[in-house]
Structure formats: structure tokens, C-alpha cells
Design a protein around this motif. Structure first.
Motif, PDB file in Angstrom:
ATOM      1  N   PHE A   1      31.694  30.111  49.378  1.00  0.00           N
ATOM      2  CA  PHE A   1      32.163  31.470  49.114  1.00  0.00           C
ATOM      3  C   PHE A   1      32.736  31.534  47.701  1.00  0.00           C
ATOM      4  N   TYR A   2      32.357  32.563  46.974  1.00  0.00           N
ATOM      5  CA  TYR A   2      32.907  32.852  45.656  1.00  0.00           C
ATOM      6  C   TYR A   2      33.877  34.007  45.821  1.00  0.00           C
ATOM      7  N   VAL A   3      35.106  33.830  45.324  1.00  0.00           N
ATOM      8  CA  VAL A   3      36.193  34.771  45.593  1.00  0.00           C
ATOM      9  C   VAL A   3      36.773  35.250  44.262  1.00  0.00           C
ATOM     10  N   PRO A   4      36.188  36.281  43.656  1.00  0.00           N
ATOM     11  CA  PRO A   4      36.727  36.789  42.392  1.00  0.00           C
ATOM     12  C   PRO A   4      38.133  37.354  42.581  1.00  0.00           C
ATOM     13  N   SER A   5      38.927  37.344  41.518  1.00  0.00           N
ATOM     14  CA  SER A   5      40.223  38.021  41.555  1.00  0.00           C
ATOM     15  C   SER A   5      40.002  39.449  42.051  1.00  0.00           C
ATOM     16  N   GLY A   6      40.978  39.955  42.813  1.00  0.00           N
ATOM     17  CA  GLY A   6      40.850  41.295  43.375  1.00  0.00           C
ATOM     18  C   GLY A   6      40.227  41.339  44.755  1.00  0.00           C
ATOM     19  N   THR A   7      39.811  40.169  45.298  1.00  0.00           N
ATOM     20  CA  THR A   7      39.177  40.097  46.615  1.00  0.00           C
ATOM     21  C   THR A   7      40.222  39.783  47.677  1.00  0.00           C
TER      22      THR A   7
ATOM     23  N   VAL B   1      45.981  45.372  42.541  1.00  0.00           N
ATOM     24  CA  VAL B   1      44.948  44.478  42.004  1.00  0.00           C
ATOM     25  C   VAL B   1      43.685  44.404  42.850  1.00  0.00           C
ATOM     26  N   THR B   2      43.719  44.921  44.078  1.00  0.00           N
ATOM     27  CA  THR B   2      42.538  44.817  44.940  1.00  0.00           C
ATOM     28  C   THR B   2      41.373  45.639  44.397  1.00  0.00           C
ATOM     29  N   THR B   3      40.196  45.044  44.401  1.00  0.00           N
ATOM     30  CA  THR B   3      38.982  45.741  43.996  1.00  0.00           C
ATOM     31  C   THR B   3      38.541  46.685  45.110  1.00  0.00           C
ATOM     32  N   VAL B   4      38.338  47.956  44.777  1.00  0.00           N
ATOM     33  CA  VAL B   4      37.948  48.975  45.752  1.00  0.00           C
ATOM     34  C   VAL B   4      36.742  49.745  45.221  1.00  0.00           C
TER      35      VAL B   4
END
Length: 323
Positions: free
Chosen positions: A165-171, A217-220
Motif C-alpha cells: 500500500f502506498y499512503v500519500p500524506s493526506g490519506t 490536511v485530509t485529501t478530499v
């Protein structure tokens, strides 16, 4: 130079940790519930110590500051990567990490943002991750968090041994109970918790939550990264490329499964290696070093060609173009 920099790990107790790092990897753990092994780290919350060669006794942070010949004279003020093994005996908090810009504005000087990745070493039957969310707008995200609508908000993803799993910042994400991973990440220890199951520590205290930072910071909306995982047979090895630049700007991550010999040439200023299984030999410039399960090391800039020999499973990473 003929040998890599072997590193002494740092163990981190966690409310959700256990003892599998001892029973399955043979590490000599301190007492308590140990959730994390910081294998290759220059972060001030747990710097690894170099065990061999001219730099023996120095922390990785000290070596990065004083001995840049080993790292190709990279421009960053801090060693950019951190590798860990996490043992989730219980579920981690549901959390999210900032990017570099937000961390620079809101956290301690020098603290990076945190993009990370997980290679699943083991997962019990039925195990799952929290990975992403179902909110369509930031207003909906904020409303669901403040109302505690966790079942509606959080996205559950089944997981099995060998997944990546790749977990970018904001995930928004969380490891859940029964999972052990090797994590490759930016060198950051900034975590914003938005849900911790209302649990308490041994003193009866709940852990701090960071709801506003999490909302900030969460990506939406959440969008899964489009991975292009590739596997190739190279000499006596099977090499799986999980992520690499430009899709993953901070690091590349590979898995090498070897039965025999593998000659390699440096593709980066330095290379990080964690041995997950087996034993063998690292050979460079006429010298050799035994390597086995549980060892973590850096192949420094001075070594440009090397050979792995033996029966080995390794996770290998290199810095990306933004590391």
C-alpha cells in the motif's frame, strides 16, 4: 569501501503493540508492548546507531551531518527516509499525516511531512486496513468526524500477506489488529489522530486527538493511487518494483527474493536494505559481509557495485527526487 553501514534498531512501545518482533524476528525486546522497530532512522525521536566501520558508534543523524561522503553530498538538512517494522497486536488509531508545507508551518523546525508505504509481512485471516474515506467534500468530512460517524466515513480494505500500500500524506489510514508491515516513509513522526476507539492507557488516560489538523490536511475526496507494480526475473532473483519516481516523489521501494546470486549497480546516492527472511552474503570491492533475517543496513555512496548471494527476501528502498 567494502561493507555497508549496519544499524542498531530502536524499539518503540505502543498501546497497540505486542511481542511478535521477538517471537517471529528474534529481536531482544525491552519489556512491554512493542509496536515499532525503527530500523533505519535519523529522526530525533529514535535515531539508529551505526555498528561497524569508521562511523561505528555514531547515530545516523550524526553521520548525515558530518560524513556526507557516505551519502553523495545530498542537499537536505535531515536524512529524508525512515524504515520501520510495525506489529499491530491491536488496531492503531485512525490517523492522517501532513505534507511538507503544512508540517513546516505547524510542526517543529526540520520536521518533514509524511508520505509512507506498507509492505505486508503478515496478516491474519480476515485482517483489514482503514484506507481512505467516503466523504465527498471537506464540509461533509468535518461533519462526519464531529458526529463520530466512523462506520459511514471510513473505508475498510481487506489485506493479506504480500500486499503493498502506498499512503500519500493526506490519506486517512490505520493498520488494524493482526497485521505486521515494513513501512518505508519520510523521516517524520507527526501523526494527527482523528479516532482512537475511546480506549485508555494503563493509567486510564485517553490519547490526544487532533481533529482540526486532521480536517485541515485530509485529501478530499479520497482517490486511490494508481500503482504500476511490476515483477521481473533478474539473474537468480525476482525483483518487484512497488513504487518509484515520478509517481512516488520521496522514495522508491522494491522487493528482492533471491536464490543464488544477484549483481547490482547503484541507481541512487545510497540504498536502504532490510532483510526479512533468509541469510546470505553482501559482497563489494573484494570484501564480504554476512547478512540475515532482521538485519538493516545502508549501502553508502562509495559502493557503486555489489553482489547479494544466498537465499534472501529483502525490502530495498532509495531516496526519490524530492527526498
Amino acid at each position: 569501501m567494502t561493507e555497508p553501514l549496519f544499524l542498531k534498531p530502536v524499539f518503540q512501545p505502543k498501546i497497540w503493540g505486542g511481542r511478535k518482533l521477538e517471537t517471529e524476528f528474534g529481536y531482544d525486546l525491552p519489556d512491554g508492548d512493542i509496536g515499532e522497530l525503527w530500523a533505519i532512522s535519523a529522526h530525533p525521536h529514535g535515531p539508529s546507531t551505526i555498528e561497524n566501520g569508521p562511523l561505528a558508534g555514531k547515530t545516523l543523524a550524526q553521520a548525515w551531518r558530518d560524513d556526507q561522503d557516505y551519502f553523495g553530498h545530498q542537499p537536505g538538512k535531515v536524512f529524508p527516509l525512515l524504515t520501520k517494522i510495525l506489529d499491530a497486536e491491536d488496531s492503531l488509531s485512525v490517523q492522517v499525516h501532513p505534507d511538507d508545507t503544512y508540517a513546516a508551518a505547524h510542526e517543529a523546525p526540520g520536521e518533514l511531512g509524511k508520505t509512507e508505504s506498507w509492505y505486508v509481512i503478515s496478516a491474519e485471516p480476515g485482517a483489514y486496513l482503514i484506507y481512505g474515506h467516503h466523504a465527498k467534500t471537506r464540509a461533509e468530512l468535518e461533519a462526519m468526524i464531529k458526529a463520530g460517524q466512523w462506520d459511514d466515513l471510513l473505508r475498510k480494505v481487506p489485506v493479506k500477506t504480500g500486499d503493498f500500500f502506498y499512503v500519500p500524506s493526506g490519506t486517512i489510514h490505520a493498520l488494524n489488529k493482526g497485521i505486521m508491515v515494513l513501512e518505508t516513509q519520510q523521516s517524520s513522526d507527526t501523526t494527527y489522530r482523528l479516532y482512537d476507539y475511546d480506549r485508555t492507557d494503563k493509567a486510564g488516560h485517553k490519547r490526544e486527538l487532533h481533529l482540526q489538523q486532521s480536517i485541515d490536511v485530509t485529501t478530499v475526496p479520497h482517490v486511490d493511487p494508481k500503482l504500476n507494480i511490476q515483477t521481473a526475473k533478474v539473474q537468480d532473483a525476482t525483483i518487484t518494483t512497488f513504487v518509484q519516481p515520478p509517481m512516488s516523489p520521496f522514495f522508491a521501494v522494491y522487493r528482492i527474493v533471491l536464490a543464488g546470486n544477484l549483481n547490482q549497480t547503484a541507481q541512487a546516492p545510497y540504498t536502504l536494505v532490510s532483510v526479512l527472511n533468509g541469510e546470505g552474503t553482501f559482497v563489494a570491492d573484494g570484501g564480504s559481509s554476512p547478512i540475515k533475517r532482521g538485519m538493516d543496513f545502508i549501502i553508502p555512496n562509495q559502493i557503486t557495485e555489489w553482489k547479494f548471494s544466498g537465499n534472501l527476501e529483502m525490502i530495498v528502498s532509495t531516496p526519490g527526487n524530492e527526498a
